[in-house]
Design a protein around this motif. Structure first.
Motif, PDB file in Angstrom:
ATOM      1  N   ALA A 194      37.240  46.479  25.981  1.00 43.08           N
ATOM      2  CA  ALA A 194      35.971  46.752  26.657  1.00 43.08           C
ATOM      3  C   ALA A 194      35.509  45.542  27.459  1.00 43.08           C
ATOM      4  CB  ALA A 194      34.915  47.146  25.625  1.00 43.08           C
ATOM      5  N   VAL A 195      35.681  44.356  26.900  1.00 40.51           N
ATOM      6  CA  VAL A 195      35.298  43.127  27.600  1.00 40.51           C
ATOM      7  C   VAL A 195      36.146  42.955  28.858  1.00 40.51           C
ATOM      8  CG1 VAL A 195      35.345  40.612  27.457  1.00 40.51           C
ATOM      9  CG2 VAL A 195      34.378  41.947  25.581  1.00 40.51           C
ATOM     10  N   LYS A 196      37.448  43.196  28.746  1.00 38.36           N
ATOM     11  CA  LYS A 196      38.332  43.015  29.895  1.00 38.36           C
ATOM     12  C   LYS A 196      38.032  44.030  31.002  1.00 38.36           C
ATOM     13  CE  LYS A 196      42.142  40.912  27.344  1.00 38.36           C
ATOM     14  NZ  LYS A 196      43.542  41.048  26.908  1.00 38.36           N
ATOM     15  N   LEU A 197      37.662  45.227  30.633  1.00 36.86           N
ATOM     16  CA  LEU A 197      37.271  46.213  31.643  1.00 36.86           C
ATOM     17  C   LEU A 197      36.050  45.724  32.417  1.00 36.86           C
ATOM     18  CD1 LEU A 197      37.749  49.540  29.639  1.00 36.86           C
ATOM     19  CD2 LEU A 197      39.054  48.804  31.651  1.00 36.86           C
ATOM     20  N   ARG A 198      35.110  45.115  31.707  1.00 37.25           N
ATOM     21  CA  ARG A 198      33.912  44.588  32.366  1.00 37.25           C
ATOM     22  C   ARG A 198      34.281  43.395  33.258  1.00 37.25           C
ATOM     23  NH1 ARG A 198      28.410  45.344  30.937  1.00 37.25           N
ATOM     24  NH2 ARG A 198      27.192  44.532  32.686  1.00 37.25           N
ATOM     25  N   LEU A 199      35.179  42.545  32.780  1.00 38.03           N
ATOM     26  CA  LEU A 199      35.634  41.410  33.582  1.00 38.03           C
ATOM     27  C   LEU A 199      36.373  41.887  34.830  1.00 38.03           C
ATOM     28  CD1 LEU A 199      36.896  39.134  30.678  1.00 38.03           C
ATOM     29  CD2 LEU A 199      35.031  38.561  32.241  1.00 38.03           C
ATOM     30  N   ASP A 200      37.207  42.903  34.686  1.00 39.45           N
ATOM     31  CA  ASP A 200      37.932  43.437  35.836  1.00 39.45           C
ATOM     32  C   ASP A 200      36.978  44.020  36.868  1.00 39.45           C
ATOM     33  OD1 ASP A 200      40.466  42.683  35.248  1.00 39.45           O
ATOM     34  OD2 ASP A 200      41.237  44.677  34.808  1.00 39.45           O
ATOM     35  N   ALA A 201      35.909  44.666  36.393  1.00 36.52           N
ATOM     36  CA  ALA A 201      34.916  45.201  37.326  1.00 36.52           C
ATOM     37  C   ALA A 201      34.284  44.079  38.139  1.00 36.52           C
ATOM     38  CB  ALA A 201      33.843  45.977  36.565  1.00 36.52           C
ATOM     39  N   CYS A 202      34.086  42.934  37.481  1.00 38.30           N
ATOM     40  CA  CYS A 202      33.540  41.759  38.179  1.00 38.30           C
ATOM     41  C   CYS A 202      34.527  41.262  39.227  1.00 38.30           C
ATOM     42  CB  CYS A 202      33.215  40.667  37.176  1.00 38.30           C
ATOM     43  SG  CYS A 202      32.669  39.108  37.905  1.00 38.30           S
ATOM     44  N   LEU A 203      35.802  41.181  38.872  1.00 39.88           N
ATOM     45  CA  LEU A 203      36.822  40.702  39.809  1.00 39.88           C
ATOM     46  C   LEU A 203      36.988  41.644  40.995  1.00 39.88           C
ATOM     47  CD1 LEU A 203      39.531  39.500  37.265  1.00 39.88           C
ATOM     48  CD2 LEU A 203      37.961  38.086  38.585  1.00 39.88           C
ATOM     49  N   ALA A 204      36.686  42.929  40.769  1.00 39.04           N
ATOM     50  CA  ALA A 204      36.788  43.913  41.842  1.00 39.04           C
ATOM     51  C   ALA A 204      35.520  43.977  42.685  1.00 39.04           C
ATOM     52  CB  ALA A 204      37.093  45.289  41.259  1.00 39.04           C
ATOM     53  N   GLY A 205      34.540  43.118  42.382  1.00 39.50           N
ATOM     54  CA  GLY A 205      33.298  43.103  43.145  1.00 39.50           C
ATOM     55  C   GLY A 205      32.325  44.188  42.756  1.00 39.50           C
ATOM     56  N   GLN A 206      32.568  44.843  41.598  1.00 40.10           N
ATOM     57  CA  GLN A 206      31.697  45.926  41.161  1.00 40.10           C
ATOM     58  C   GLN A 206      30.616  45.453  40.188  1.00 40.10           C
ATOM     59  OE1 GLN A 206      34.585  48.568  39.457  1.00 40.10           O
ATOM     60  NE2 GLN A 206      35.504  49.092  41.433  1.00 40.10           N
ATOM     61  N   ASP A 207      30.668  44.185  39.829  1.00 40.61           N
ATOM     62  CA  ASP A 207      29.683  43.622  38.912  1.00 40.61           C
ATOM     63  C   ASP A 207      29.581  42.129  39.216  1.00 40.61           C
ATOM     64  OD1 ASP A 207      27.822  43.517  36.907  1.00 40.61           O
ATOM     65  OD2 ASP A 207      29.137  44.292  35.337  1.00 40.61           O
ATOM     66  N   SER A 208      28.441  41.532  38.925  1.00 41.60           N
ATOM     67  CA  SER A 208      28.277  40.104  39.197  1.00 41.60           C
ATOM     68  C   SER A 208      28.699  39.280  37.987  1.00 41.60           C
ATOM     69  CB  SER A 208      26.822  39.799  39.540  1.00 41.60           C
ATOM     70  OG  SER A 208      25.997  39.965  38.389  1.00 41.60           O
ATOM     71  N   ALA A 209      29.112  38.039  38.239  1.00 42.98           N
ATOM     72  CA  ALA A 209      29.493  37.145  37.145  1.00 42.98           C
ATOM     73  C   ALA A 209      28.307  36.906  36.213  1.00 42.98           C
ATOM     74  CB  ALA A 209      30.012  35.828  37.710  1.00 42.98           C
ATOM     75  N   GLU A 210      27.115  36.802  36.788  1.00 42.79           N
ATOM     76  CA  GLU A 210      25.921  36.567  35.968  1.00 42.79           C
ATOM     77  C   GLU A 210      25.673  37.740  35.018  1.00 42.79           C
ATOM     78  OE1 GLU A 210      26.125  36.301  39.198  1.00 42.79           O
ATOM     79  OE2 GLU A 210      25.797  34.174  39.602  1.00 42.79           O
TER      80      GLU A 210
END
Length: 278
Positions: A194-210
């Motif tokens: 679940a954490v990696k899915l959220r991290l991948d969304a960030c890398l894809a520009g779908q979520d912010s690092a913050e």
């Protein structure tokens, strides 16, 4: 995800073979992509991947993997190592498929095997394998320098937790007395996914690092802490007196495993909570 085993066969009787397990296995378009990692002798670790064609006949590939220094190293310099791999897919006496060949690294050649592999058209051994095999996380394939600065420490801690947990998971795999530990590791793996899915969304520009940092601090760390607090223990049936010493050894092993899981898990939890200085 169905793991495969990787074996680098030693060239010398003075050294043991190097065994490892895949982190991710992805079957697609007649090929298999294998992501792997492991620990180095100086408490650092390495991460890499390669892709094999799921067909008969010889094949040759070139690739590279990255060696990361231990956390307390004087210099944090990542080394990229190139290798060549030549071989073919074979079938063992039980009808299972594996790749066998030569791993050539810096002019030093070693026998190399990886398997079992699933060829095109073969049925999967377990329900849901295909869906999980597709989850090759981009965050697993990136050097830390390619991550948003806010997430570097969090991802490094996650990788260190997974590397430290791997031998513990292998210790309890399939042992009835440690069924509690297998359930705990299954739940931990689901949280990591679940954490990696959220991290991948960030890398894809779908979520912010913050936003991901906030998620790790406020949600993921809480779930991790709850799993660690839940703990696990050995499940031992009644036994005759002559087995008392053996049962005591099993209980001691379970206690040691519990301490190790908590130590590694709470270290990750502290990083996600922002309680560890960079």
């Amino acid at each position: 995800m169905k793991q495969v085993e990787l074996v680098w066969v030693s060239n010398s009787p003075d050294w043991e073979d190097v065994h490892g397990r895949s982190d991710q296995v992805n079957y697609q378009d007649g090929k298999v992509r294998i992501v792997y990692s492991g620990a180095t002798d100086d408490n650092g670790h390495y991460e890499g991947h390669f892709e094999l064609s799921l067909s008969q006949g010889m094949q040759a590939i070139e690739g590279e993997y990255t060696v990361f220094p231990p956390r307390n190293a004087a210099e944090h310099f990542n080394q990229v190592v190139s290798f060549g791999l030549t071989g073919q897919i074979k079938t063992d006496a039980q009808g299972r498929h594996y790749f066998a060949g030569i791993w050539d690294e810096g002019g030093i050649a070693q026998e190399f095997k990886v398997g079992p592999l699933q060829l095109a058209g073969e049925a999967s051994d377990g329900a849901g394998d295909a869906a999980l095999d597709e989850a090759v996380f981009r965050v697993d394939l990136l050097d830390a320098s390619a991550l948003p600065p806010e997430l570097v420490q969090q991802v490094q801690a996650l990788r260190e937790f997974e590397l430290a947990s791997a031998p513990l998971m292998q210790t309890v795999a399939g042992v009835t007395a440690f069924a509690d530990f297998e359930r705990l590791f299954t739940n931990l793996a689901a949280l990591m996914q679940a954490v990696k899915l959220r991290l991948d969304a960030c890398l894809a520009g779908q979520d912010s690092a913050e936003a991901v940092v906030t998620y790790l601090r406020d949600e993921a760390s809480l779930q991790l802490e709850q799993l660690l607090d839940q703990g696990a223990a050995a499940n031992l049936p009644p036994a005759p007196p002559e087995l008392a010493a053996f049962m005591a050894d099993i209980e001691a092993l379970a206690e040691n495993l519990q301490v190790a899981v908590m130590r590694e898990g709470y270290t990750l939890c502290k990083v996600w909570l922002g309680l560890v200085d960079e």
